[in-house]
Design a protein around this motif. Structure first.
Motif, PDB file in Angstrom:
ATOM      1  N   ASP A 230       3.132  -5.836   8.610  1.00 56.87           N
ATOM      2  CA  ASP A 230       3.663  -5.537   7.279  1.00 56.87           C
ATOM      3  C   ASP A 230       3.380  -6.674   6.305  1.00 56.87           C
ATOM      4  O   ASP A 230       2.992  -6.441   5.151  1.00 56.87           O
ATOM      5  CB  ASP A 230       5.166  -5.288   7.346  1.00 56.87           C
ATOM      6  CG  ASP A 230       5.507  -3.915   7.910  1.00 56.87           C
ATOM      7  OD1 ASP A 230       4.571  -3.123   8.158  1.00 56.87           O
ATOM      8  OD2 ASP A 230       6.706  -3.638   8.105  1.00 56.87           O
ATOM      9  N   GLU A 231       3.596  -7.894   6.747  1.00 57.08           N
ATOM     10  CA  GLU A 231       3.334  -9.045   5.874  1.00 57.08           C
ATOM     11  C   GLU A 231       1.885  -9.062   5.412  1.00 57.08           C
ATOM     12  O   GLU A 231       1.593  -9.342   4.242  1.00 57.08           O
ATOM     13  CB  GLU A 231       3.670 -10.348   6.609  1.00 57.08           C
ATOM     14  CG  GLU A 231       5.160 -10.572   6.837  1.00 57.08           C
ATOM     15  CD  GLU A 231       5.434 -11.810   7.672  1.00 57.08           C
ATOM     16  OE1 GLU A 231       4.458 -12.542   7.989  1.00 57.08           O
ATOM     17  OE2 GLU A 231       6.604 -12.043   8.016  1.00 57.08           O
ATOM     18  N   SER A 232       0.967  -8.758   6.322  1.00 52.18           N
ATOM     19  CA  SER A 232      -0.450  -8.724   5.972  1.00 52.18           C
ATOM     20  C   SER A 232      -0.738  -7.628   4.955  1.00 52.18           C
ATOM     21  O   SER A 232      -1.460  -7.844   3.970  1.00 52.18           O
ATOM     22  CB  SER A 232      -1.289  -8.505   7.235  1.00 52.18           C
ATOM     23  OG  SER A 232      -2.639  -8.286   6.919  1.00 52.18           O
ATOM     24  N   LEU A 233      -0.160  -6.442   5.168  1.00 51.37           N
ATOM     25  CA  LEU A 233      -0.408  -5.322   4.262  1.00 51.37           C
ATOM     26  C   LEU A 233       0.248  -5.536   2.904  1.00 51.37           C
ATOM     27  O   LEU A 233      -0.288  -5.114   1.871  1.00 51.37           O
ATOM     28  CB  LEU A 233       0.094  -4.030   4.899  1.00 51.37           C
ATOM     29  CG  LEU A 233      -0.714  -3.560   6.113  1.00 51.37           C
ATOM     30  CD1 LEU A 233       0.004  -2.429   6.826  1.00 51.37           C
ATOM     31  CD2 LEU A 233      -2.114  -3.128   5.711  1.00 51.37           C
ATOM     32  N   ILE A 234       1.388  -6.181   2.875  1.00 53.86           N
ATOM     33  CA  ILE A 234       2.044  -6.497   1.600  1.00 53.86           C
ATOM     34  C   ILE A 234       1.185  -7.465   0.793  1.00 53.86           C
ATOM     35  O   ILE A 234       1.030  -7.319  -0.426  1.00 53.86           O
ATOM     36  CB  ILE A 234       3.453  -7.070   1.858  1.00 53.86           C
ATOM     37  CG1 ILE A 234       4.374  -5.951   2.362  1.00 53.86           C
ATOM     38  CG2 ILE A 234       4.023  -7.718   0.600  1.00 53.86           C
ATOM     39  CD1 ILE A 234       5.699  -6.447   2.920  1.00 53.86           C
ATOM     40  N   ALA A 235       0.600  -8.432   1.483  1.00 49.99           N
ATOM     41  CA  ALA A 235      -0.291  -9.378   0.790  1.00 49.99           C
ATOM     42  C   ALA A 235      -1.518  -8.662   0.238  1.00 49.99           C
ATOM     43  O   ALA A 235      -1.967  -8.940  -0.889  1.00 49.99           O
ATOM     44  CB  ALA A 235      -0.706 -10.493   1.752  1.00 49.99           C
ATOM     45  N   ILE A 236      -2.081  -7.728   1.008  1.00 55.80           N
ATOM     46  CA  ILE A 236      -3.238  -6.957   0.539  1.00 55.80           C
ATOM     47  C   ILE A 236      -2.861  -6.132  -0.688  1.00 55.80           C
ATOM     48  O   ILE A 236      -3.617  -6.051  -1.660  1.00 55.80           O
ATOM     49  CB  ILE A 236      -3.766  -6.049   1.667  1.00 55.80           C
ATOM     50  CG1 ILE A 236      -4.447  -6.888   2.752  1.00 55.80           C
ATOM     51  CG2 ILE A 236      -4.744  -5.013   1.122  1.00 55.80           C
ATOM     52  CD1 ILE A 236      -4.835  -6.103   3.983  1.00 55.80           C
ATOM     53  N   ALA A 237      -1.674  -5.505  -0.653  1.00 53.10           N
ATOM     54  CA  ALA A 237      -1.233  -4.684  -1.782  1.00 53.10           C
ATOM     55  C   ALA A 237      -1.142  -5.511  -3.058  1.00 53.10           C
ATOM     56  O   ALA A 237      -1.552  -5.061  -4.138  1.00 53.10           O
ATOM     57  CB  ALA A 237       0.106  -4.034  -1.466  1.00 53.10           C
ATOM     58  N   LYS A 238      -0.633  -6.711  -2.944  1.00 56.52           N
ATOM     59  CA  LYS A 238      -0.516  -7.572  -4.125  1.00 56.52           C
ATOM     60  C   LYS A 238      -1.892  -7.944  -4.665  1.00 56.52           C
ATOM     61  O   LYS A 238      -2.108  -8.005  -5.879  1.00 56.52           O
ATOM     62  CB  LYS A 238       0.277  -8.827  -3.773  1.00 56.52           C
ATOM     63  CG  LYS A 238       1.754  -8.572  -3.529  1.00 56.52           C
ATOM     64  CD  LYS A 238       2.484  -9.856  -3.142  1.00 56.52           C
ATOM     65  CE  LYS A 238       3.970  -9.587  -2.932  1.00 56.52           C
ATOM     66  NZ  LYS A 238       4.704 -10.802  -2.497  1.00 56.52           N
ATOM     67  N   THR A 239      -2.822  -8.168  -3.771  1.00 52.68           N
ATOM     68  CA  THR A 239      -4.157  -8.598  -4.187  1.00 52.68           C
ATOM     69  C   THR A 239      -4.956  -7.459  -4.804  1.00 52.68           C
ATOM     70  O   THR A 239      -5.687  -7.669  -5.785  1.00 52.68           O
ATOM     71  CB  THR A 239      -4.922  -9.164  -2.979  1.00 52.68           C
ATOM     72  OG1 THR A 239      -4.202 -10.274  -2.438  1.00 52.68           O
ATOM     73  CG2 THR A 239      -6.315  -9.626  -3.373  1.00 52.68           C
ATOM     74  N   LEU A 240      -4.830  -6.264  -4.248  1.00 56.81           N
ATOM     75  CA  LEU A 240      -5.710  -5.164  -4.633  1.00 56.81           C
ATOM     76  C   LEU A 240      -5.106  -4.211  -5.666  1.00 56.81           C
ATOM     77  O   LEU A 240      -5.769  -3.265  -6.082  1.00 56.81           O
ATOM     78  CB  LEU A 240      -6.121  -4.369  -3.387  1.00 56.81           C
ATOM     79  CG  LEU A 240      -6.886  -5.160  -2.324  1.00 56.81           C
ATOM     80  CD1 LEU A 240      -7.381  -4.227  -1.226  1.00 56.81           C
ATOM     81  CD2 LEU A 240      -8.039  -5.940  -2.922  1.00 56.81           C
ATOM     82  N   THR A 241      -3.871  -4.442  -6.061  1.00 57.98           N
ATOM     83  CA  THR A 241      -3.258  -3.637  -7.120  1.00 57.98           C
ATOM     84  C   THR A 241      -3.560  -4.262  -8.475  1.00 57.98           C
ATOM     85  O   THR A 241      -3.296  -5.447  -8.690  1.00 57.98           O
ATOM     86  CB  THR A 241      -1.738  -3.539  -6.933  1.00 57.98           C
ATOM     87  OG1 THR A 241      -1.448  -2.941  -5.673  1.00 57.98           O
ATOM     88  CG2 THR A 241      -1.111  -2.703  -8.041  1.00 57.98           C
ATOM     89  N   HIS A 242      -4.103  -3.466  -9.374  1.00 55.05           N
ATOM     90  CA  HIS A 242      -4.407  -3.939 -10.733  1.00 55.05           C
ATOM     91  C   HIS A 242      -3.429  -3.261 -11.691  1.00 55.05           C
ATOM     92  O   HIS A 242      -3.534  -2.069 -11.981  1.00 55.05           O
ATOM     93  CB  HIS A 242      -5.854  -3.612 -11.090  1.00 55.05           C
ATOM     94  CG  HIS A 242      -6.851  -4.265 -10.192  1.00 55.05           C
ATOM     95  ND1 HIS A 242      -7.376  -5.512 -10.431  1.00 55.05           N
ATOM     96  CD2 HIS A 242      -7.390  -3.858  -9.010  1.00 55.05           C
ATOM     97  CE1 HIS A 242      -8.213  -5.844  -9.466  1.00 55.05           C
ATOM     98  NE2 HIS A 242      -8.238  -4.853  -8.582  1.00 55.05           N
ATOM     99  N   ASN A 243      -2.469  -4.042 -12.161  1.00 52.59           N
ATOM    100  CA  ASN A 243      -1.459  -3.532 -13.072  1.00 52.59           C
ATOM    101  C   ASN A 243      -1.992  -3.550 -14.499  1.00 52.59           C
ATOM    102  O   ASN A 243      -2.440  -4.591 -14.995  1.00 52.59           O
ATOM    103  CB  ASN A 243      -0.188  -4.373 -12.977  1.00 52.59           C
ATOM    104  CG  ASN A 243       0.493  -4.239 -11.626  1.00 52.59           C
ATOM    105  OD1 ASN A 243       0.903  -3.149 -11.239  1.00 52.59           O
ATOM    106  ND2 ASN A 243       0.599  -5.339 -10.905  1.00 52.59           N
ATOM    107  N   VAL A 244      -1.966  -2.407 -15.137  1.00 53.55           N
ATOM    108  CA  VAL A 244      -2.450  -2.290 -16.515  1.00 53.55           C
ATOM    109  C   VAL A 244      -1.411  -1.495 -17.307  1.00 53.55           C
ATOM    110  O   VAL A 244      -0.981  -0.429 -16.874  1.00 53.55           O
ATOM    111  CB  VAL A 244      -3.822  -1.595 -16.574  1.00 53.55           C
ATOM    112  CG1 VAL A 244      -4.925  -2.544 -16.131  1.00 53.55           C
ATOM    113  CG2 VAL A 244      -3.850  -0.343 -15.715  1.00 53.55           C
ATOM    114  N   ASP A 245      -1.024  -2.015 -18.473  1.00 57.28           N
ATOM    115  CA  ASP A 245      -0.032  -1.315 -19.292  1.00 57.28           C
ATOM    116  C   ASP A 245      -0.651  -0.159 -20.062  1.00 57.28           C
ATOM    117  O   ASP A 245      -0.074   0.913 -20.169  1.00 57.28           O
ATOM    118  CB  ASP A 245       0.620  -2.296 -20.272  1.00 57.28           C
ATOM    119  CG  ASP A 245       1.568  -3.250 -19.568  1.00 57.28           C
ATOM    120  OD1 ASP A 245       2.075  -2.891 -18.491  1.00 57.28           O
ATOM    121  OD2 ASP A 245       1.785  -4.362 -20.085  1.00 57.28           O
ATOM    122  N   LYS A 246      -1.838  -0.395 -20.613  1.00 61.25           N
ATOM    123  CA  LYS A 246      -2.523   0.638 -21.385  1.00 61.25           C
ATOM    124  C   LYS A 246      -3.987   0.685 -20.964  1.00 61.25           C
ATOM    125  O   LYS A 246      -4.639  -0.352 -20.850  1.00 61.25           O
ATOM    126  CB  LYS A 246      -2.432   0.350 -22.879  1.00 61.25           C
ATOM    127  CG  LYS A 246      -1.032   0.427 -23.467  1.00 61.25           C
ATOM    128  CD  LYS A 246      -1.073   0.171 -24.966  1.00 61.25           C
ATOM    129  CE  LYS A 246       0.333   0.223 -25.567  1.00 61.25           C
ATOM    130  NZ  LYS A 246       0.301  -0.041 -27.033  1.00 61.25           N
TER     131      LYS A 246
END
Length: 666
Positions: A230-246
């Protein structure tokens, strides 16, 4: 001194549990024994022992509803602990006969496996990784990785594995162990538990191989590994998620609910919602918006895989393939927790929009996820699934026929749908008349016309349709009446056609037609699964099975034409198998735009989430897929996903794939 492959155990209790095998000398071998646990049931054994010529032998088997492998294996190592000779004999998971040999001498290696015979340069410094066999090679790999200064181990004939994490741990029994994480073999890291030089466990999903003296604390070890994963996958999620407002996707062609394209559109997304859709140039661009050029590309709604079994590793493959919503049609009762992780984006994955609780009856072929011993237990299980928020009950093959009617009645009283396999010694018509709302797998329809005495718990549910499906007459009264029954009762059909293409048509040693266009994108060891073949299909069976599979596609097209609802689902490798499912529907004769509607708006309607998902419209959720091409004209373009947006968050397919060791499309 040879880097030892195993530390032999000598306890009386261990030896008493050993399986009888052929003795290699007068006193017999001293064996190390492991339990093989599948879906939390003891399903088999793994044994290893040293031979009198200082080689090593192994025996490995487990059962899964009439399937499962059985191998005998012999290995010789050189002084550096690399395999210099190996023989594997037995049957694989699908009960196909296996014989594999590897030998080396004077700088040359010869391999004989399902790919044929080949020769190559070999200097004893690369690890040959067998196609099929026991867990022995994982133990050897772990030993080599621990010994390597870089943690890397070259594979033969090509490839590389790498030790990416070594975690020292102390278990509750006081034993100090190490948990290794190794990449380069599979889509997910391989985790191996080591006590010194010996593997004491390999835990992977539902399949656990654990030395018998550690079996009492297997769940403890699994819990530790789960946390680390889980720790590994949580780190991947943070790295590969691109948050964009608009975000503005400019000049893109938009797929509509009607199945047509709106050309040259600008689509504005703000946070989680679609805010505007206009012809290119009509939107006044916000200087703070992220601009994406969609010229010549297609913007699709996020797609729905309607037959999945989710785990924490599979989620990102769904997203990489453009799938943003799924039905889960059998899992453990902790699925809601995983769904929450997917929704919060702690772990990458799709929306789980339908939760299907599985129930199976007792017997040797039981599914093992949730087995009941009586009708009363089954009724209680349905109530419990309702309490957990499940919308659907899936009955499996070992359910007793006399239980079907009361179980479906209970589910319907609670507002739940009922689907599943057709229980053994019933036919589909009987199941429908006793309350089924839906049937999983196209083979279950074919069995309706063969016999109601076929034991669908066994591989007969595959071999009988493969052998006799070609004879089904789509003009016969029995068939026409059955299709009318499906339509009148609004029965949903979940064909999983790609699964049967692989089972019926794949031949050992050749790339499966199901995966042939994508096989070379995968890690080298994982690629081998695409050459394993389906059911034994030599000689006349090749032609017969192909005719039966073609008839399956003909039935799928007939169902569509006659207004019987069908849904695209995989029951297998996320993304890639889904794309193949859509291709096969087009191959069957369904127009591509109609197939894409099945994948989007129609699946959203069936799952009751069409107000938020399934189409691109102002006010709907920003679950979107950008495809490099036009899948309306060429359905295979659906494989060319550039990015997926889920709840307004961007996920680039090439990044997701690379994190799993997969190449992006070219």
């Amino acid at each position: 001194m040879k880097y030892a492959i195993l530390i032999l155990l000598s306890s009386i209790g261990l030896m008493a549990s050993c399986k009888e095998l052929d003795m290699l000398d007068g006193n017999g071998p001293e064996k190390t024994v492991y339990d093989v646990v599948f879906r939390e049931s003891l399903a088999g054994t793994y044994e290893k022992w040293r031979t009198k010529d200082n080689g090593f032998e192994f025996y490995y088997t487990y059962t899964d509803r009439g399937r499962g492998p059985e191998y005998k294996e012999v290995i010789s190592l050189n002084d550096d602990n690399f395999i210099v000779a190996q023989t594997v004999k037995g049957i694989n998971y699908s009960k196909v006969s296996i014989e594999e040999n590897f030998s080396s001498n004077a700088g040359t290696a010869v391999t004989q496996n399902l790919m044929g015979t080949s020769t190559g340069d070999f200097n004893g410094d690369k690890l040959y990784f067998r196609f099929d066999g026991s867990p022995a090679v994982y133990e050897i790999l772990a030993q080599l990785a621990l010994k390597s200064e870089t943690g890397k181990v070259a594979l033969y004939p090509k490839g590389e594995a790498e030790l990416i994490n070594k975690i020292p741990l102390e278990l509750s029994n006081g034993t100090s162990v190490e948990l290794l994480s190794i990449k380069g073999l599979d889509l997910n890291p391989v985790y191996i538990w080591m006590l010194g030089d010996e593997m004491i466990a390999k835990i992977s999903g539902n399949l656990h191989i654990i030395r018998t003296d550690f079996s009492p604390i297997r769940q403890e070890m699994k819990g530790i590994q789960d946390g680390i994963e889980d720790e590994s996958l949580i780190a991947i999620a943070k790295t590969l998620t691109h948050n964009v407002d608009k975000v503005v996707i400019k000049n893109v062609n938009v797929f509509t609910e009607s199945g047509s394209l709106l050309y040259n559109q600008d689509v504005l997304v703000e946070r989680k919602l679609i805010k505007a859709i206009h012809s290119t140039g009509e939107i006044v661009l916000d200087k703070d918006a992220t601009l994406i050029d969609g010229t010549g590309k297609t913007l699709m709604p996020g797609m729905f895989d309607m037959h999945t079994h989710n785990d924490k590793f599979r989620g990102m493959l769904h997203l990489a393939g453009g799938v943003t919503a799924v039905r889960d049609l059998a899992n453990n009762k902790h699925l809601k927790g995983l769904a929450e992780q997917f929704e919060s984006n702690d772990i990458l994955g799709p929306h789980i929009v339908t939760f299907g609780g599985i129930i199976d009856g007792p017997g040797p072929f039981a599914n093992q996820r949730n087995v009941i011993e009586s009708l009363e237990e089954g009724l209680a299980e349905i109530q419990d699934y309702k309490r957990l928020g499940y919308q659907q009950i899936k009955l499996y093959s070992s359910i007793k026929p006399e239980w079907v009617a009361p179980l479906t009645k209970k589910a319907h009283e609670l507002g739940m749908r009922v689907s599943g396999h057709i229980p053994a010694f019933m036919d589909a018509k009987q199941a429908i008349n006793q309350g089924y709302n839906e049937i999983q797998h196209i083979n279950m329809l074919f069995l309706n016309f063969l016999s109601d005495t076929i034991d669908t718990r066994t591989p007969l549910r595959f071999t009988m349709p493969a052998q006799y499906g070609a004879d089904l007459d789509l003009n016969a009264k029995e068939y026409v009446d059955f299709i009318e029954l499906l339509r009148n009762k609004n029965i949903l059909i979940d064909p999983t056609a790609a699964i049967f293409e692989n089972k019926f048509l794949a031949q050992k040693g050749k790339p499966s037609p199901t995966y042939s266009t994508v096989a070379n994108r995968f890690p080298i060891i994982y690629q081998r699964s695409f050459y394993a073949g389906g059911m034994p299909n030599e000689g006349e069976k090749l032609k017969r099975y192909k005719a039966s599979y073609d008839k399956m596609l003909a039935v799928i097209y007939d169902l569509f034409q006659k207004g019987v609802a069908i849904v695209p689902g995989t029951d297998g490798l996320p993304g890639f198998l889904y794309h193949r499912e859509l291709e096969l529907y087009v191959e069957a004769g369904i127009p591509a735009h109609e197939v894409l509607k099945l994948a989007t708006i129609k699946s959203a309607q069936i799952t009751g989430v069409e107000d938020l998902y399934g189409s691109i419209a102002v006010g709907k959720g920003a679950d979107l897929v950008l495809v490099d091409g036009n899948p309306v004209n060429n359905i295979s373009d659906i494989r060319r996903v550039e990015w997926t947006m889920k709840d307004g968050k961007l996920f680039y397919a090439d990044e997701l794939y690379r994190s799993r060791g997969i190449e992006h499309f070219k």
